[in-house]
Design a protein around this motif. Structure first.
Motif, short mmCIF file in Angstrom:
data_model
loop_
_atom_site.label_atom_id
_atom_site.label_comp_id
_atom_site.label_asym_id
_atom_site.label_seq_id
_atom_site.Cartn_x
_atom_site.Cartn_y
_atom_site.Cartn_z
N ILE C 14 0.85 -1.20 0.00
CA ILE C 14 0.00 0.00 0.00
C ILE C 14 0.88 1.24 0.00
O ILE C 14 1.74 1.40 0.85
CB ILE C 14 -0.88 0.04 1.26
N ALA C 16 0.86 4.78 0.96
CA ALA C 16 0.01 5.67 1.75
C ALA C 16 0.31 7.13 1.45
O ALA C 16 -0.56 7.98 1.59
CB ALA C 16 0.21 5.38 3.24
N ASN C 36 -10.99 9.73 5.42
CA ASN C 36 -10.37 8.63 6.13
C ASN C 36 -9.45 7.88 5.19
O ASN C 36 -9.80 7.63 4.04
CB ASN C 36 -11.43 7.64 6.64
N GLY C 37 -8.27 7.56 5.69
CA GLY C 37 -7.35 6.78 4.87
C GLY C 37 -6.63 7.59 3.82
O GLY C 37 -5.95 7.04 2.96
N GLY C 39 -4.10 9.47 4.27
CA GLY C 39 -2.67 9.44 4.51
C GLY C 39 -2.21 10.54 5.47
O GLY C 39 -1.01 10.77 5.62
N THR C 41 -2.39 10.78 8.87
CA THR C 41 -1.62 10.29 10.02
C THR C 41 -0.24 9.80 9.56
O THR C 41 0.77 10.05 10.21
CB THR C 41 -2.39 9.15 10.70
N1 ATP Z 1 0.23 0.18 10.10
C1 ATP Z 1 -0.34 0.12 8.88
N2 ATP Z 1 -0.22 -1.01 8.15
C2 ATP Z 1 -0.76 -1.07 6.92
N3 ATP Z 1 -1.44 -0.09 6.35
C3 ATP Z 1 -1.59 1.06 7.02
C4 ATP Z 1 -1.05 1.21 8.33
N4 ATP Z 1 -1.35 2.45 8.76
C5 ATP Z 1 -2.06 3.04 7.77
N5 ATP Z 1 -2.20 2.20 6.72
C6 ATP Z 1 -2.87 2.50 5.46
O1 ATP Z 1 -2.35 3.68 4.94
C7 ATP Z 1 -3.38 4.50 4.40
C8 ATP Z 1 -3.34 5.86 5.06
O2 ATP Z 1 -3.65 5.72 6.43
P1 ATP Z 1 -3.62 6.94 7.44
O3 ATP Z 1 -3.76 6.39 8.82
O4 ATP Z 1 -2.45 7.77 7.17
O5 ATP Z 1 -4.95 7.71 7.03
P2 ATP Z 1 -5.62 8.96 7.73
O6 ATP Z 1 -5.73 9.99 6.68
O7 ATP Z 1 -4.92 9.33 8.97
O8 ATP Z 1 -7.06 8.41 8.06
P3 ATP Z 1 -8.02 8.77 9.28
O9 ATP Z 1 -8.69 10.04 8.93
O10 ATP Z 1 -9.00 7.64 9.27
O11 ATP Z 1 -7.20 8.83 10.50
C9 ATP Z 1 -4.67 3.75 4.64
O12 ATP Z 1 -4.99 3.08 3.44
C10 ATP Z 1 -4.34 2.78 5.71
O13 ATP Z 1 -5.10 1.60 5.57
#
Ligand code: ATP
Ligand code: MG
Lengths: 346, 292, 233
Positions: C14, C16, C36-37, C39, C41
């Motif tokens: 993946i 991210a 959500n998702g 990227g 975080t």
């Molecule tokens: N530890 C991990 N292992 C595998 N995939 C991950 C991991 N952490 C995040 N991902 C994937 O990376 C992508 C980005 O995730 P991230 O947590 O950065 O999203 P986000 O924008 O913070 O979302 P949210 O608003 O839900 O917090 C997503 O597709 C997630 O499934």
């Protein structure tokens, strides 16, 4: 569903039959000394097979299988020497009694995560053999209990070697344990156990009883260890506290892990290791002319080092390792198939 | 009645030992979520080192200090060389590594020092005090043991509560990732935690050795009694480990006094099972976190 | 000044983050928005060193920190307040704050009074375990703890999550104030686009690891389609 179970039982019966044939063939080819080794290996196998499943499928550690063997050993000795029970009955009773002890411990410990089962069973392994010393009138104290060697029945002929008869008894017991456990791993219980190990929460949400599943596995493995202990009494004609120290439990545990947990072959290798390692290390010690202290502790040191090395080199864990391996095999299998299928297209 | 008093007194001094080893288990459990089943074997090795020093004619106090120092080093090395490599693996691996270490160390001790146990001197007289016309089962050495363990517990408590190092150790144990985000070197904290634990264990080993003797498997019972004490106290709580240790010391003392020593491990097993069935979080369980 | 250039992050297969760049100047708030998702975080984790990026670089005040360890990055003055607030529940409020001071190398809890001035509810609870705090108080604590480290850059991951609108407004106002007063470069990750945009100088919209918009909040507010597509307005 029932048909499926019947297929499973038939398959288990076939496996057991094949094992029996192999065992009988080997035993009739070898001499008296090897027959005794076979007998040793057979009762170790009975003790190991449940443990192997508990660790590999259940993800739980028991350090008390030497103690369960002690329970079975004393049960057989008491019933045969004092109550004059027939061997089969005594062995069945020994299995039941250790299952009972296992149920008491398992109910308390396997509901819980983490190190509790390991700690509880470690305590059991230290505590239980002491009972023999506390009640010398019934349990014989340090000297333990002695039984008469079972005589080969007359239909085997008068020249049938008694060692081979012992090996056959132990072998039959081991096969019974194999049948038992093989069936369990193929049944819904086996699947539930694996599901619980991989993710307790998810398994619980899918309706698996986490605690009950693990307790069942633990009790079954304790029962098999009790059977193994009972067989040991028959083979050695002796049950004494000194035969079941903590060290035995640790050796059994180490062999199970090194042999490869979660598979019946793993238990086989583990039993072989338990029987053969003392001989090998004796030979090594002699050829290197090691001192008595070093030689006496060599097998144990080897177990310790092998346990640590196995864990360090295989940090994904036993479970992951097994999965890796089965994944590899599957891939090898399917690639062979896809090759044959894709050939005509070219 | 005098027997009861005697048993109570000897239970307290034994309990202090169990408390110290339980404290070692709790320190490691809190830091790295591992029950160190090799703790008994580790303190066995350091006690052998002390015994060898005493036999070579060195003063007792030197041997004691060296044993504790060896424990600190041993604990740190164990974490660095073995435990760190299985940290990210399933917890069962770490447990198996500590068991492998237990087996290996016991074999190693047998190879070096033979399987025959040897004596170890006490710091002070082991003759009981004379009260009225009877000797009680509490000696100057028992006083020493109880005081040392109490001091160590207080010192550790102060370390954790009042110093920056203690704060970082606790932060690393409770929330490793958050601690890292605040600049705490979490790996180093784990190493320090293991070192402290093994140091406390080494001290306990040297203190108990005059009565158990020093042999490869002589400290196995100490480990299981300490484990029982730690579980009784909740496995999380250092204070619980101390109270649990003294409680176990008392119960085992009564059981061995009235029913025979062979039943002491069985009594420990019974207490362990009772605790797990009635109050699996121990008597000193931390209050539940508020959910928000 | 925090600079990120072409950052790429992967979890196994993946991807991210796929080439994210941004600049956050001292004394400004940069909002990072996205579904959500998206990227968000991952971006913060890569900046603070928790996650090794596959490619790209991160610099703080001109100094490259891409390959530095988390602890070193913290010492340089970059503080990351993680998603879910990350207070250490078992420690007391005061201990949590002291931990922040340790991050900047201060021995004792100096500066703790200033934090109690900023967040009066914390003073009353200072010797209670953080486990007993409400969600809003926890957010105050984790921001206060980061401030104890006198940060040059502050990464906030969804500080409004689960808080009542009034509290969100309060916290946002405070972040704005602190950022200006102490010349901190703030990177503010939010789902709650409206309140984040209300205090931001610059806004970034992420989608599946790509930057799909990078402009002022006013510009962004005019792009109804973009807002609708990525943020659900
Ligand atoms: N530890 C991990 N292992 C595998 N995939 C991950 C991991 N952490 C995040 N991902 C994937 O990376 C992508 C980005 O995730 P991230 O947590 O950065 O999203 P986000 O924008 O913070 O979302 P949210 O608003 O839900 O917090 C997503 O597709 C997630 O499934
Ligand atoms: Mg996120």
């Amino acid at each position: 569903m029932r048909a499926l179970a019947r297929v499973g039982a038939v398959r288990a019966a076939v496996v057991v039959l094949l094992a029996a044939l192999a065992f009988g063939a080997v035993s009739s080819l070898v001499g008296e000394y090897r027959d005794l080794q076979l007998a040793d290996g057979a009762y170790y196998f009975a003790a190991l097979i449940g443990l192997s499943v508990l660790i590999g499928f259940g993800g739980k550690i028991s350090l008390g299988h030497g103690a369960f063997m002690a329970v079975g050993a004393y049960a057989v000795a008491l019933l045969v020497a004092d109550e004059h029970w027939p061997l089969v009955g005594a062995l069945a009773a020994a299995t039941a009694v250790s299952a009972l002890v296992g149920a008491v411990l398992g109910a308390a410990a396997s509901r819980l995560q983490g190190p509790y089962l390991a700690g509880v069973t470690l305590t059991l392994a230290v505590a239980l053999p002491q009972i023999g010393n506390r009640f010398p009138e019934t349990l014989g104290g340090e000297n333990g209990l002695v039984i008469d060697p079972p005589a080969p029945p007359s239909f085997l002929g008068s020249s049938f070697p008694p060692q081979r008869y012992l090996a056959w008894i132990a072998g039959l017991g081991a096969l019974a344990a194999l049948f038992f456990i093989y069936n369990m791993t193929r049944s819904g219980a086996g699947r539930a156990l694996r599901a619980v190990r991989d993710d307790e929460v998810a398994a619980a949400l899918c309706g698996c009883h986490v605690g009950r599943t693990q307790t069942v596995a633990f009790v079954l493995s304790a029962a098999c260890a009790g059977l193994g202990g009972g067989l040991a009494t028959v083979v050695l004609q002796l049950a004494q506290p000194g035969a079941f120290p903590l060290e035995l439990s640790l050796r059994i545990f180490a062999a199970a892990v090194i042999g490869g947990v979660g598979s019946l072959w793993g238990a086989f290798w583990a039993a072989a290791l338990l029987v053969l390692l003392p001989n090998w290390s004796h030979d090594i010690a002699q050829s290197l002319s090691l001192s008595g202290n070093v030689a006496a502790n060599l097998p144990l040191a080897i177990y310790g080092v092998m346990l640590i090395v196995a864990m360090l080199l295989w940090p994904g864990g036993i479970q992951a390792g097994l999965r890796q391996l089965s994944g590899l095999l599957k891939r090898a299998y399917s690639s062979r198939h896809s090759v044959t299928q894709s050939n005509p297209a070219k | 009645m005098t027997q009861f008093i005697d048993l109570t007194l000897s239970g307290i001094s034994n309990g202090a030992i169990y408390a110290a080893v339980a404290l070692a288990l709790v320190l490691i459990w809190r830091a790295t979520r591992i029950v160190n089943f090799a703790q008994g074997a580790m303190l066995m090795i350091t006690t052998y080192i002390a015994a060898a020093l005493v036999e070579a004619g060195n003063p007792y106090w030197l041997a004691l200090v060296v044993a504790v120092a060896a424990g600190l080093v041993f604990g740190a090395l164990t974490e660095l060389v073995l435990i760190r490599r299985v940290e990210s693996a399933p917890p069962i691996n770490a447990v198996i590594v500590t068991l492998g270490l237990l087996v290996f160390l016991e074999a190693l001790a047998g190879m070096i020092w033979s399987d025959t146990p040897r004596a170890f001197p006490a710091a002070f007289s082991i003759q009981g005090y004379e009260v009225g016309h009877t000797r009680i089962l509490f000696s100057p050495n028992s006083t020493f043991i109880v005081c040392v363990v109490a001091l160590v517990a207080l010192a550790l408590g102060a370390l954790f509560r009042y110093t920056s190092l203690g704060l970082k150790l606790r932060a690393a144990a409770f929330a490793p990732e958050v601690a890292r985000l605040l600049g705490v070197r979490v790996g180093r904290m784990f190493t320090i935690g293991w070192a402290l634990a093994a140091g406390v264990g080494a001290l306990a080993g040297a203190l108990v050795a005059p009565s158990t003797f020093v042999g490869p498997s002589n400290f196995d019972p100490i480990l299981i009694f300490a484990f029982t004490a730690a579980v009784l106290g909740g496995l999380e709580s250092p204070l619980g480990a101390i109270v649990g240790g003294v409680l176990i010391g008392l119960v085992l003392s009564y059981v061995s006094g009235y029913e025979g020593e062979a039943l002491a491990p069985l009594a420990a097993l019974a207490m362990l099972l009772l605790t797990l069935m009635l109050r699996p979080t121990g008597i000193f369980a931390a209050s539940r976190e508020r959910r928000v | 000044m925090l600079e990120v250039q072409d950052l790429v992050c992967e979890y196994g297969a993946i991807r991210a983050l796929d080439g994210v760049s941004l600049q956050a100047a001292a004394g400004s708030v940069t909002a990072v928005l996205g579904a959500n998702g998206a990227g968000k975080t991952t971006l913060l984790r890569a900046i603070s060193g928790l996650k090794r990026p596959r490619a790209g670089r991160v610099a703080l005040d001109g100094r490259e920190i891409t390959a530095a360890g988390v602890e070193e990055i913290v010492r340089l003055g970059l503080l990351h307040v993680p998603e879910g607030r990350g207070v250490i529940a078992e420690l007391t409020v005061a201990e949590n704050l002291r931990l922040g001071a340790l991050a900047r190398g201060a021995r004792r809890g100096d500066g703790i009074e200033a934090i109690y001035e900023l967040f009066p509810p914390l003073r009353a609870r200072r010797s209670e375990p953080a486990a007993s705090l409400s969600g809003g108080e926890r957010q105050m604590l984790s921001i206060g703890r980061a401030l104890m480290a006198a940060p040059k850059a502050l990464l906030l991951d969804e500080p409004s999550l689960g808080l009542a609108p009034l509290i969100v407004a309060q916290i946002m106002g405070l972040v704005r104030e602190l950022c200006e007063e102490r010349r901190i470069a703030v990177l503010l990750v939010e789902q709650n686009a409206r309140s984040a945009l209300s205090i931001a100088d610059h806004a970034l919209v992420l989608d599946l690891g790509h930057v799909v918009a990078s402009e002022t909040p006013e510009q962004l507010a005019r792009e109804h389609e973009l807002l609708h597509a990525y943020l659900g307005y």
